[in-house]
Write a protein that holds these residues in place. Sequence first.
Motif: not given
Length: 523
Positions: A459-464, A470-478, A486-493, A515-521
Amino acid sequence: MNAAPTSDRIPRRRLRGALAVLSACGLLLTSCTATYLRLSAAHIPAGTEATAATAAVPAGLLRYYQQQLDWKPCPDKPAFQCTTLKAPLDYAHPDAGDITLAATRKRATGTGAERIGSLLYNPGGPGLPAITGLWGVADAFSSSVRAAYDLVAVDPRGVGDSTPVDCDTDTALALPKAGVITTAGEPDFEGVDAMHEKFADACQLHSGRLLPHVGTLEAARDLDLMRALVGDERLHFLGLSIGTYLGTTYAELFPSRVGRMVLDGAVDPAIDGYHRFLDAAHGYQVAWESFAADCATRADCPVGHSVGHSVEEANRTLDALVAALDQNPLQPGKDVTITGQDLLLVVTTALRTPAWEDLRVLLSKVAHRVTTAPQKLSAADQEDSFLGSFTAVNCLSAPLGPRFTPAQAEAALPEFVRVSPQFGAFYSTYLQWCAHWPVGPTQPSHRITAPGTPPILVVGTTRDPATPYAWSQALAHQLSSGRLLTRNGNGHTAFLQGSTCVNTAIDRYLLNGQLPPVGTVCT
């Protein structure tokens, strides 16, 4: 290491303000050293499947896996149970002695088929107790999750009520009279280096035997021990912030023992210590400018003169407040001094929350030099034990613990200021955090794929700001089985931060493996 001579001494609370890094600011095995690979193979035979909670373990570890836990009501939290367990100081040499791990749980409310097992929780840090973290959030979990799982937390080795790292800075640490930043606004890299050298000396003096054995690799092995002792064949895990690095490490060590694993606010294990802080500096810049843009819509905004003011004006105002406090600190109480760097620390702390009203109030008080400003400005609530455990865990990991000399850190300053004009200089000094640490890193930076695990939810937050998206994106890909939410928002976690969409998706995964569908925001 030799302690530099000095006749000056910084009080504990100034040390805390200078050294305390953000708690979620806040990082295993297939690419580790050949030595550790051999040790791992010796303790976890290749191909072993976790067909029972106490899957086959080497004879030297058997006594740990066969312990009986004595759960009793926690003295201060009777709704929870507490216990302790023994773990080897050194998993490679189980006869070298024991350490104590402290744990807590809140029993599942459901019965029969409702119950799944135990959900182990880690709030991140590193260096922050997991026990008190769980106490603070357990009741916020949904009734369905509380019915299905015993909620369990273990204070990691070196932390909290487990055998702690003790640096005894009250009696053993004399520091040069140097802050993180000079009054001229430039980082004092030499002063920071001297601070870290003396801090490292004190930790080695008081906890030298423990320091090599408090890394994330060992903490992940402790998780497996706890998994077995609560009777689960697989580890169900919720990790936040740097707690995600613990979960990722476990997945690489024990892929066949992974159950349902949520990694929220993820750390990319392939980053190095330099980018750990460079990315964070940029993350806090993005978060600050998001705050400033929101603030511009409000008549009471303390970093603008009128509604509709620019982000650039907010940046200039923050810079001016920091400079003014560095030149003329606030003194809200005896032996309490609030400098511009203390202000930066509390601003970054506030930016980790999705609600910014408290930050607006705090900046308004500082702008008017209100000496009764919240005590948290001074960072005086940071415990010395946190600084020791935070440093000890970080410095055993290449992704978390950079070891820069003053000259190297100074050479990096322009890049830090470029990506973060307001916070770059502040964060550039953290490059020196582990330069004098007596134990080198045991965990290299590398991609973690963890083949063979069930699906893992990242789980990653866009303005964390603390763990950039980008770290959450990288880990999910690895991860070979990773799925990004993805959570489109502010704050940590994202979990329990006000997003019904996120909370529901995590609940469905924990309860049904869905699992949530691929690309869920989510918002």
